[in-house]
Write a protein that holds these residues in place. Structure first.
Motif, PDB file in Angstrom:
ATOM      1  N   ASP A   1     -13.753 -20.931 -12.295  1.00  8.60           N
ATOM      2  CA  ASP A   1     -13.458 -19.799 -13.151  1.00  8.60           C
ATOM      3  C   ASP A   1     -12.741 -20.304 -14.391  1.00  8.60           C
ATOM      4  O   ASP A   1     -11.937 -21.246 -14.320  1.00  8.60           O
ATOM      5  CB  ASP A   1     -12.585 -18.772 -12.410  1.00  8.60           C
ATOM      6  CG  ASP A   1     -12.623 -17.399 -13.055  1.00  8.60           C
ATOM      7  OD1 ASP A   1     -13.639 -17.080 -13.701  1.00  8.60           O
ATOM      8  OD2 ASP A   1     -11.658 -16.636 -12.902  1.00  8.60           O
ATOM      9  N   GLU A   2     -13.004 -19.682 -15.501  1.00  5.07           N
ATOM     10  CA  GLU A   2     -12.444 -20.129 -16.768  1.00  5.07           C
ATOM     11  C   GLU A   2     -10.932 -19.894 -16.813  1.00  5.07           C
ATOM     12  O   GLU A   2     -10.440 -18.824 -16.442  1.00  5.07           O
ATOM     13  CB  GLU A   2     -13.106 -19.381 -17.925  1.00  5.07           C
ATOM     14  CG  GLU A   2     -12.662 -19.841 -19.301  1.00  5.07           C
ATOM     15  CD  GLU A   2     -13.397 -19.134 -20.425  1.00  5.07           C
ATOM     16  OE1 GLU A   2     -13.035 -19.345 -21.594  1.00  5.07           O
ATOM     17  OE2 GLU A   2     -14.345 -18.366 -20.122  1.00  5.07           O
ATOM     18  N   GLY A   3     -10.211 -20.904 -17.253  1.00  5.37           N
ATOM     19  CA  GLY A   3      -8.779 -20.755 -17.491  1.00  5.37           C
ATOM     20  C   GLY A   3      -7.893 -20.864 -16.277  1.00  5.37           C
ATOM     21  O   GLY A   3      -6.676 -20.639 -16.388  1.00  5.37           O
ATOM     22  N   VAL A   4      -8.433 -21.210 -15.117  1.00  5.12           N
ATOM     23  CA  VAL A   4      -7.618 -21.273 -13.908  1.00  5.12           C
ATOM     24  C   VAL A   4      -7.153 -22.699 -13.657  1.00  5.12           C
ATOM     25  O   VAL A   4      -7.872 -23.663 -13.934  1.00  5.12           O
ATOM     26  CB  VAL A   4      -8.395 -20.737 -12.679  1.00  5.12           C
ATOM     27  CG1 VAL A   4      -9.575 -21.633 -12.322  1.00  5.12           C
ATOM     28  CG2 VAL A   4      -7.473 -20.554 -11.495  1.00  5.12           C
TER      29      VAL A   4
ATOM     30  N   GLU B   1      -3.481 -20.332 -10.823  1.00  4.87           N
ATOM     31  CA  GLU B   1      -2.717 -19.707 -11.901  1.00  4.87           C
ATOM     32  C   GLU B   1      -3.593 -19.525 -13.139  1.00  4.87           C
ATOM     33  O   GLU B   1      -4.402 -20.373 -13.479  1.00  4.87           O
ATOM     34  CB  GLU B   1      -1.495 -20.554 -12.269  1.00  4.87           C
ATOM     35  CG  GLU B   1      -0.430 -20.579 -11.196  1.00  4.87           C
ATOM     36  CD  GLU B   1       0.896 -21.120 -11.723  1.00  4.87           C
ATOM     37  OE1 GLU B   1       1.179 -20.934 -12.928  1.00  4.87           O
ATOM     38  OE2 GLU B   1       1.633 -21.731 -10.933  1.00  4.87           O
ATOM     39  N   TYR B   2      -3.382 -18.372 -13.776  1.00  7.61           N
ATOM     40  CA  TYR B   2      -4.036 -18.053 -15.046  1.00  7.61           C
ATOM     41  C   TYR B   2      -2.961 -17.745 -16.082  1.00  7.61           C
ATOM     42  O   TYR B   2      -1.993 -17.046 -15.784  1.00  7.61           O
ATOM     43  CB  TYR B   2      -4.908 -16.806 -14.925  1.00  7.61           C
ATOM     44  CG  TYR B   2      -6.101 -16.870 -14.013  1.00  7.61           C
ATOM     45  CD1 TYR B   2      -7.368 -17.163 -14.515  1.00  7.61           C
ATOM     46  CD2 TYR B   2      -5.978 -16.571 -12.659  1.00  7.61           C
ATOM     47  CE1 TYR B   2      -8.487 -17.170 -13.686  1.00  7.61           C
ATOM     48  CE2 TYR B   2      -7.088 -16.581 -11.832  1.00  7.61           C
ATOM     49  CZ  TYR B   2      -8.335 -16.884 -12.348  1.00  7.61           C
ATOM     50  OH  TYR B   2      -9.428 -16.881 -11.527  1.00  7.61           O
ATOM     51  N   GLY B   3      -3.162 -18.202 -17.316  1.00 10.26           N
ATOM     52  CA  GLY B   3      -2.379 -17.745 -18.441  1.00 10.26           C
ATOM     53  C   GLY B   3      -0.948 -18.231 -18.470  1.00 10.26           C
ATOM     54  O   GLY B   3      -0.487 -18.991 -17.602  1.00 10.26           O
TER      55      GLY B   3
ATOM     56  N   HIS C   1     -10.273 -12.674 -10.086  1.00  8.40           N
ATOM     57  CA  HIS C   1     -10.878 -13.306 -11.258  1.00  8.40           C
ATOM     58  C   HIS C   1     -11.310 -12.301 -12.323  1.00  8.40           C
ATOM     59  O   HIS C   1     -11.216 -12.580 -13.513  1.00  8.40           O
ATOM     60  CB  HIS C   1     -12.039 -14.215 -10.851  1.00  8.40           C
ATOM     61  CG  HIS C   1     -13.291 -13.509 -10.440  1.00  8.40           C
ATOM     62  ND1 HIS C   1     -13.423 -12.876  -9.226  1.00  8.40           N
ATOM     63  CD2 HIS C   1     -14.475 -13.339 -11.077  1.00  8.40           C
ATOM     64  CE1 HIS C   1     -14.628 -12.360  -9.133  1.00  8.40           C
ATOM     65  NE2 HIS C   1     -15.289 -12.613 -10.243  1.00  8.40           N
TER      66      HIS C   1
ATOM     67  N   ALA D   1      -8.071 -11.073 -14.048  1.00  9.11           N
ATOM     68  CA  ALA D   1      -7.488 -12.140 -14.841  1.00  9.11           C
ATOM     69  C   ALA D   1      -8.164 -12.274 -16.198  1.00  9.11           C
ATOM     70  O   ALA D   1      -7.513 -12.598 -17.200  1.00  9.11           O
ATOM     71  CB  ALA D   1      -7.574 -13.469 -14.085  1.00  9.11           C
TER      72      ALA D   1
ATOM     73  N   ALA E   1      -4.832 -12.253 -18.567  1.00  8.50           N
ATOM     74  CA  ALA E   1      -4.201 -13.569 -18.541  1.00  8.50           C
ATOM     75  C   ALA E   1      -3.470 -13.872 -19.843  1.00  8.50           C
ATOM     76  O   ALA E   1      -2.458 -14.586 -19.843  1.00  8.50           O
ATOM     77  CB  ALA E   1      -5.234 -14.654 -18.245  1.00  8.50           C
TER      78      ALA E   1
ATOM     79  N   ARG F   1       1.502 -14.805 -16.929  1.00  8.79           N
ATOM     80  CA  ARG F   1       1.252 -15.927 -16.023  1.00  8.79           C
ATOM     81  C   ARG F   1       0.924 -15.339 -14.659  1.00  8.79           C
ATOM     82  O   ARG F   1       1.808 -14.859 -13.950  1.00  8.79           O
ATOM     83  CB  ARG F   1       2.483 -16.828 -15.937  1.00  8.79           C
ATOM     84  CG  ARG F   1       2.346 -17.991 -14.958  1.00  8.79           C
ATOM     85  CD  ARG F   1       3.676 -18.721 -14.819  1.00  8.79           C
ATOM     86  NE  ARG F   1       3.622 -19.755 -13.808  1.00  8.79           N
ATOM     87  CZ  ARG F   1       4.689 -20.424 -13.350  1.00  8.79           C
ATOM     88  NH1 ARG F   1       5.892 -20.142 -13.842  1.00  8.79           N
ATOM     89  NH2 ARG F   1       4.554 -21.347 -12.419  1.00  8.79           N
TER      90      ARG F   1
END
Length: 297
Positions: A15-18, A34-36, A55, A58, A62, A66
């Motif tokens: 997943d993008e950004g994780v 964790e995201y962001g 997901h 998020a 995100a 956090r």
């Protein structure tokens, strides 16, 4: 089975950004996605899922937050142990996770069993949470006259909660898990085939934890509800309880009745939605999250 046993050795969903880490907590390792960056918010998944349940949410929130999305003990990529699946033990896990991450106070979001755990966390350690968004779960002060007519909705738990039988069903009958996920949403197109496959495969790997969590609820939580144990406790954390108008597991009528036990509680229903709000209506969850924790939608 010991503390080094991981629930799943399958590849993590992409997943993008994780970002992923593992944290030592109470004799096991918890996997945390964790995201962001920004305001920390603990996101606790329900059954039969893991961190990837968040997901879709998020993707919307995100930025500026956090999002800390752990796999509960025995689920996803966290370590399995023989014991420790009752709500108080799982609450200890989450509080010690926050300690390990150096976080004194966070926002809290929980879905399904994660929301049940969220209520326990807020009642035990209200100073650790600035707000609580509970999704698709009844509160601890259910009125018996509301619960009894809805007990039939829990028919599926009879296949999960009993030792040996429950583990066998979850481990060897993935079609059962897929059936629950597909039939507990209002719109079955909410699920992609890959998501159903991911969570049904994960449930096979976490069969021990899934069965144990349901069984501990029968042994500990049901008697506490019958005795009215939680009526001696008050919810002081600002809370939003969000339900699905067409939730066939937690009927909307079960969400009422907690107002006298809470300082700041809002109950809202999402129209035409079922039991998996993070999956079916992630935009509604994101809006509620933003409003609760930042004061904007």
């Amino acid at each position: 089975m010991d503390a080094t046993t991981i629930a799943s050795d399958r590849p993590l969903p992409q997943d993008e950004g994780v970002e992923h880490r593992w944290v030592e907590v109470r004799g096991t390792r918890l996997h945390v996605a964790e995201y962001g960056t920004g305001q920390p918010i603990l996101m606790v998944h329900g059954f039969p899922q893991h961190w990837f349940a968040w997901h879709k949410v998020a993707a919307s929130v995100a930025a500026g937050h956090r999002l800390i999305c752990p796999d509960l003990r025995g689920f996803g990529w966290s370590g399995q142990t023989r014991r420790g699946y009752d709500m108080d033990s799982l609450a200890d896990d989450m509080l010690m996770l926050l300690d390990a991450l150096g976080l004194d106070r966070v926002g809290l979001v929980g879905h399904d069993w994660g929301a049940h755990l969220g209520f326990r966390l807020c009642l035990r350690a209200p100073e650790r949470f600035c707000g609580f968004l509970a999704l698709n779960m009844v509160h601890p002060w259910s009125r018996h006259r509301a619960v009894l007519p809805n007990l039939w909705r829990m028919w599926f738990t009879a296949f999960i909660e009993y030792p040996v039988i429950g583990r066998a069903v979850l481990r060897h009958w993935p079609a059962f898990t897929r059936f629950l996920m597909r039939h507990q949403v209002a719109d079955r197109s909410s699920w992609q085939e890959a998501e159903l496959e991911e969570f049904s495969a994960a449930t096979r790997a976490s069969a021990h934890a899934g069965q144990a969590m349901f069984w501990q609820y029968v042994l500990r939580d049901v008697p506490a509800l019958v005795r009215g144990t939680w009526r001696r406790h008050r919810l002081t954390v600002p809370t939003v309880l969000l339900g699905g108008e067409r939730d066939h597991v937690i009927a909307p009528s079960l969400l009422a009745g907690a107002e006298g036990y809470a300082d700041d509680l809002t109950v809202r229903l999402v129209p035409a939605a079922g039991h998996y709000l993070p999956q079916e209506r992630p935009e509604a969850v994101a809006e509620a999250l933003q409003k609760l924790f930042t004061g904007r939608s």
